[in-house]
Design an enzyme around this catalytic site. Sequence first.
Site, mmCIF file in Angstrom:
data_model
loop_
_atom_site.group_PDB
_atom_site.id
_atom_site.type_symbol
_atom_site.label_atom_id
_atom_site.label_comp_id
_atom_site.label_asym_id
_atom_site.label_seq_id
_atom_site.Cartn_x
_atom_site.Cartn_y
_atom_site.Cartn_z
ATOM 1 N N ASP A 1 0.901 -1.132 -0.124
ATOM 2 C CA ASP A 1 -0.036 0.022 0.062
ATOM 3 C C ASP A 1 0.838 1.198 0.034
ATOM 4 O O ASP A 1 2.025 1.086 -0.009
ATOM 5 C CB ASP A 1 -0.937 -0.028 1.215
ATOM 6 C CG ASP A 1 -0.190 -0.264 2.635
ATOM 7 O OD1 ASP A 1 0.824 -0.161 2.518
ATOM 8 O OD2 ASP A 1 -0.775 -0.675 3.501
ATOM 9 N N ASP B 1 -7.792 -1.894 14.151
ATOM 10 C CA ASP B 1 -9.102 -2.536 13.897
ATOM 11 C C ASP B 1 -9.290 -3.319 12.964
ATOM 12 O O ASP B 1 -10.529 -3.736 12.322
ATOM 13 C CB ASP B 1 -9.803 -1.169 13.160
ATOM 14 C CG ASP B 1 -9.169 -0.696 12.030
ATOM 15 O OD1 ASP B 1 -8.095 -1.185 11.742
ATOM 16 O OD2 ASP B 1 -9.547 0.395 11.306
ATOM 17 N N HIS C 1 -7.603 -4.078 10.081
ATOM 18 C CA HIS C 1 -7.230 -3.915 8.910
ATOM 19 C C HIS C 1 -6.042 -4.527 8.393
ATOM 20 O O HIS C 1 -5.000 -4.732 9.238
ATOM 21 C CB HIS C 1 -7.237 -2.362 8.565
ATOM 22 C CG HIS C 1 -6.022 -1.482 8.776
ATOM 23 N ND1 HIS C 1 -5.995 -0.607 9.763
ATOM 24 C CD2 HIS C 1 -4.904 -1.686 8.397
ATOM 25 C CE1 HIS C 1 -4.868 -0.145 9.769
ATOM 26 N NE2 HIS C 1 -4.153 -0.601 9.181
ATOM 27 N N GLU D 1 -10.198 -1.242 5.368
ATOM 28 C CA GLU D 1 -10.760 -0.854 6.622
ATOM 29 C C GLU D 1 -11.769 -1.877 6.894
ATOM 30 O O GLU D 1 -12.406 -2.568 5.803
ATOM 31 C CB GLU D 1 -10.917 0.516 6.637
ATOM 32 C CG GLU D 1 -9.762 1.362 6.515
ATOM 33 C CD GLU D 1 -8.863 1.487 7.645
ATOM 34 O OE1 GLU D 1 -9.291 0.754 8.540
ATOM 35 O OE2 GLU D 1 -8.080 2.454 7.967
HETATM 36 C C1 GLP Z 1 -0.628 0.503 8.550
HETATM 37 C C2 GLP Z 1 -0.160 -0.388 7.313
HETATM 38 C C3 GLP Z 1 -0.389 -1.752 7.486
HETATM 39 C C4 GLP Z 1 -0.024 -2.201 8.940
HETATM 40 C C5 GLP Z 1 -0.555 -1.442 9.940
HETATM 41 C C6 GLP Z 1 -0.001 -1.656 11.297
HETATM 42 O O1 GLP Z 1 -1.823 1.104 8.408
HETATM 43 N N1 GLP Z 1 -0.746 0.137 6.128
HETATM 44 O O2 GLP Z 1 0.212 -2.462 6.296
HETATM 45 O O3 GLP Z 1 0.015 -3.506 8.991
HETATM 46 O O4 GLP Z 1 -0.313 0.080 9.709
HETATM 47 O O5 GLP Z 1 1.105 -1.213 11.568
HETATM 48 P P1 GLP Z 1 1.969 -1.191 12.895
HETATM 49 O O6 GLP Z 1 2.612 -2.304 12.491
HETATM 50 O O7 GLP Z 1 2.872 -0.116 12.848
HETATM 51 O O8 GLP Z 1 1.010 -1.350 14.054
#
Ligand code: GLP
Length: 253
Positions: free
Chosen positions: A68, A137, A139, A144
């Site tokens: 992404d 959440d 995702h 989402e």
């Molecule tokens: C972002 C990314 C996701 C990731 C998520 C969790 O939103 N788009 O790919 O898994 O954050 O991030 P973290 O690992 O920093 O908690």
Amino acid sequence: MRVITCASPDAVGRTAAECVAEVARRAGPEVVLGVATGSSPLSAYEHLAAMVRAGDLDLTRARAFALDEYVGLPRGHAQGYAAVVDRTVTRPLGLDPARVHVPDGCADDLDAAASAHERLIADAGGVDVQILGIGSDGHIGFNEPGASPASRTHVEVLAESTRRDNARFFASPDEVPHRALTEGLATILDHRCLVVIAQGLGKARAVADMIEGPVTTSCPASLLQRHPDVTVVLDAAAASCLRDAGATGTVGA
Ligand code: GLP
């Protein structure tokens, strides 16, 4: 789903890196990696980089696709995922930058950029192993709650909770973009092998919903229950809401 609970943050990274390296060795030098940003996979990238430095893994001919990218950040922004992937994956793992693709969140035509991402993955023969984090959440990528299980790469409007979670990477919460280009749930489910990494209490509820909850778009990660080859690597805090903690393998520090 194979669930592995680890005794330390370092063991989480090492275990996830070993899963990825095993697929990479099996797939051969032209392995196709799917990479995620966020804090969760950082230690796995460090362990993979150590394997590369030690000569145990050669990724010079690998291809990589980022899951992404934010929409609306200036090109080259330090928190844009193109820059994050370059810093945390491409350089440390010795990948060829020309073989690493991040969806173009600066494109004038975002739908065309989304289609181009799908086409490049297909041209590469699909993703052999995808590293994933999970949002608080539920995702995955930036899909989402409510995202369509049939979705391919598309523009997604970020939940306010996701913008709040990601505000720590920006000077001010207002700077967090409102939209992102993300691989869709159907795109992710096409990848041959998935390694999900989660750490900390803040992820415990989403992790339990992903593994033990009903398959529902209100927790996009629960869709992963339909995938035949998923390994979930957790620390004890992220595993703490699982009802059936006994079903998880535990690896030491
Ligand atoms: C972002 C990314 C996701 C990731 C998520 C969790 O939103 N788009 O790919 O898994 O954050 O991030 P973290 O690992 O920093 O908690």
